[in-house]
Scaffold this active site. Structure first.
Site, mmCIF file in Angstrom:
data_model
loop_
_atom_site.group_PDB
_atom_site.id
_atom_site.type_symbol
_atom_site.label_atom_id
_atom_site.label_comp_id
_atom_site.label_asym_id
_atom_site.label_seq_id
_atom_site.Cartn_x
_atom_site.Cartn_y
_atom_site.Cartn_z
ATOM 1 N N GLY A 144 0.962 -1.283 0.210
ATOM 2 C CA GLY A 144 -0.042 0.319 0.116
ATOM 3 C C GLY A 144 1.162 1.149 -0.317
ATOM 4 O O GLY A 144 1.656 1.348 0.686
ATOM 5 N N ALA A 145 0.660 2.047 -0.820
ATOM 6 C CA ALA A 145 1.703 2.692 -1.639
ATOM 7 C C ALA A 145 2.105 3.511 -0.183
ATOM 8 O O ALA A 145 3.258 4.211 0.471
ATOM 9 C CB ALA A 145 1.863 4.127 -1.935
ATOM 10 N N ASP B 130 -0.460 4.296 -6.806
ATOM 11 C CA ASP B 130 0.469 4.949 -5.866
ATOM 12 C C ASP B 130 1.696 5.981 -6.594
ATOM 13 O O ASP B 130 2.273 6.085 -5.847
ATOM 14 C CB ASP B 130 2.068 2.906 -6.736
ATOM 15 N N ASN C 253 -1.605 3.071 -11.199
ATOM 16 C CA ASN C 253 -2.021 2.291 -9.640
ATOM 17 C C ASN C 253 -1.858 0.439 -10.191
ATOM 18 O O ASN C 253 -1.608 0.642 -11.163
ATOM 19 C CB ASN C 253 -3.780 2.741 -9.403
#
Lengths: 361, 361
Positions: free
Chosen positions: B54-55, B248, B258
């Protein structure tokens, strides 16, 4: 496939003397298990459970399943033949709803039953076996013709080799009685030059990862798998020359029902000017469906999404228990997004003047 | 999350006195295993292997991983602090290439290292821990603000309740230090009315099937899984009111990188007039990227596509051995397909006048 020089080492079924032997596609690529069917009920269950799948092949399997049923009943209780046949035909025709080839094949068999009503049980069984053999032979010939027409169309448009073909699901020798629809076209292209196949893995049943990969590898063709989610980006990257898929039912206006995920591919092809080709025999055309909205879409059990079978036969849960899933097994691609429909009679591009069916017949 | 009344029971990390404890996301939903990291190397490996993902969260994890490293080195060999820190920062910043939050968080920590050069090791560790805490607190606040802005924007456009929101991957509490980006918006919508979430399963890592389903179920929200291939047809069916995803990295022109599969969703939304919303904190914006073409896309190992881990820890092969796979982990959605970008500063709709970054700052 002596017609085109195309061939395959893949044998998805054998029918002999009242016994239909199916390569169990649920067990591939880990095991080559043969499922023996000597009744319509067993054949219908094999179709329903996806042991045998692929629109043209389930038509062929249903026809031979009826032959097996007819032999069985004729041997044991010839007096019950009519009632048994009727129940068997209904059961087979309704085993899965979307592929029209299934009900069309059963309708042909029903016609044989009707026109042989006055004959002996043995004669009637023989007539049914001849018809099932004809359905299979016609499908084999249709595959060969589609392969040639499809390859010609693609090569006339592709400016370069090697060609990269993206496909979805399995529309190959494992889905037909011949070299396949989409993968028949791939085989014909490969006979004329270098072809690389990108195969969507095709969740949840993984027809791409399990079946297309196995089939192409067995026949010595190059195949690379893609997660389904990567197809649009791969098309956007310019690495794909053409997308070729099969079909389960094609409406009169050219709308195409095929394995779910096909519509998304067609949208990506349109956004990036990549030809999107559907290869399907005319048995897939449904003159009773005016458009895609009239095609019945099968929703399968959520458990097929929520779990995955392991090679050792256990069921592995992917998500927390208590979570539900939605699994439409097919989607509809509007005719306007399909660059070409290839059948054994030729190639039709939209707009299909006065409907696709009259154009092709 | 007292700011909005939003909350979550999901705790993806805890940092305490030099030890970073991560909920191992590879083991969810089957097990809640804690992975202990007391070095930068362990944290970088946790990021690389997707134990934490998860960014926004990998930025937070990297910051605390540096704190753990600094504590460890200060305790054992304070003389080596500079060299160790430099190596640790490089290792963490490069653990994954696409999410810009990761290198941005490390850059903030590097700045603290530089401006505290004259202080004692203990002081410097304390300063790093304060900065990591600030990065996490800012992300938590950003999630809460995005949730509010995103829900406002969606409710102002949606003509009906209950709302059906489709999402991809996991952009939730398991991907941030707070209530999530896309799933923060879902939580804010749920606080104001009935919301049904359709979650793409998100092959191959199954973030949707494993993480989003677990997270929403844990917080008592309604979730139904979809095979990724079914998203386009489900959008076409009219059952989806809005698609909300995270990001992202977002380029200056508004192009969004993403999780792979996002671009296909955006194409389907465009074809059917469904709003396509990206929720991401401004730490995801990269002013150095003029457009999506400049965003580095991570290609991960083919084995992550070709196999699936079982709950008991074995690896299950999905396809025949010898078959290869292509696995771009992200894709780029052009700005024009994104209806709205939601950050903690507000909502921007394309065309983003003079670039998205100045518009938002």
């Amino acid at each position: 496939m002596t017609e085109t020089g195309l061939s395959t080492r893949v044998v998805p079924y054998v029918y002999e003397a009242g016994r239909l032997r199916l390569l169990d596609q649920r067990r591939l690529p880990h095991e080559e298990t043969i499922l023996e069917c000597d009744s319509a009920a067993q054949t219908a269950e094999a179709i329903r459970s996806l042991a045998v799948r692929g629109a043209p092949l389930i038509g062929v399997a249903a026809a031979f399943g009826l032959c097996a049923e007819a032999r069985r009943v004729a041997a044991r209780s010839p007096g019950d033949l009519e009632a048994a046949r009727e129940a068997a035909m209904t059961r087979l025709a309704t085993a899965r709803p979307t592929a029209v080839n299934l009900s069309a094949a059963v309708a042909r068999m029903r016609h044989v039953v009707e026109r042989t009503a006055a004959r002996t049980p043995a004669d009637r069984v023989a007539a049914l076996e001849r018809e099932a053999g004809a359905i299979a032979a016609e499908d084999r010939a249709a595959c060969a013709a589609m392969a040639r027409f499809g390859a010609d169309w693609i090569l006339s448009r592709a400016g370069r080799t090697p060609l990269t073909v993206l496909t979805h699901c399995n529309a190959g020798a494992l889905a037909t009685a011949g070299v396949g629809t989409a993968l028949g076209v791939v085989r014909a292209l490969a006979a004329r030059g270098e072809v690389r196949v990108l195969a969507d893995e095709t969740r949840p049943f993984l027809q791409g990862a399990r079946l297309t990969a196995w089939e192409l590898q067995r026949d010595g063709l190059s195949v690379t798998l893609l997660p389904d989610v990567a197809a649009a980006a791969t098309i956007a990257s310019g690495r794909v020359d053409v997308v070729v898929v099969g079909a389960d039912r094609i409406a009169r206006n050219g709308d195409v029902a095929n394995k779910v995920g096909t519509y998304g591919l067609a949208l990506a092809c349109r956004a990036h000017g990549v030809p999107f080709v559907v290869a399907a025999p005319t048995t897939t055309l449904d003159p009773d469906c005016p458009d895609g909205g009239a095609i019945p879409i099968e929703f399968r059990d959520a458990d097929e999404v929520l779990t995955i079978p392991s090679p050792t036969g256990e069921t592995i849960r992917l998500s927390p228990s208590g979570v539900s899933a939605l699994y439409p097994a097919f989607d509809v691609t509007p005719a306007a997004l399909v660059s070409a429909i290839v059948t054994e009679r030729g190639v039709s591009e939209p707009p299909h003047a006065s409907g696709l069916v009259p154009h092709l017949s």
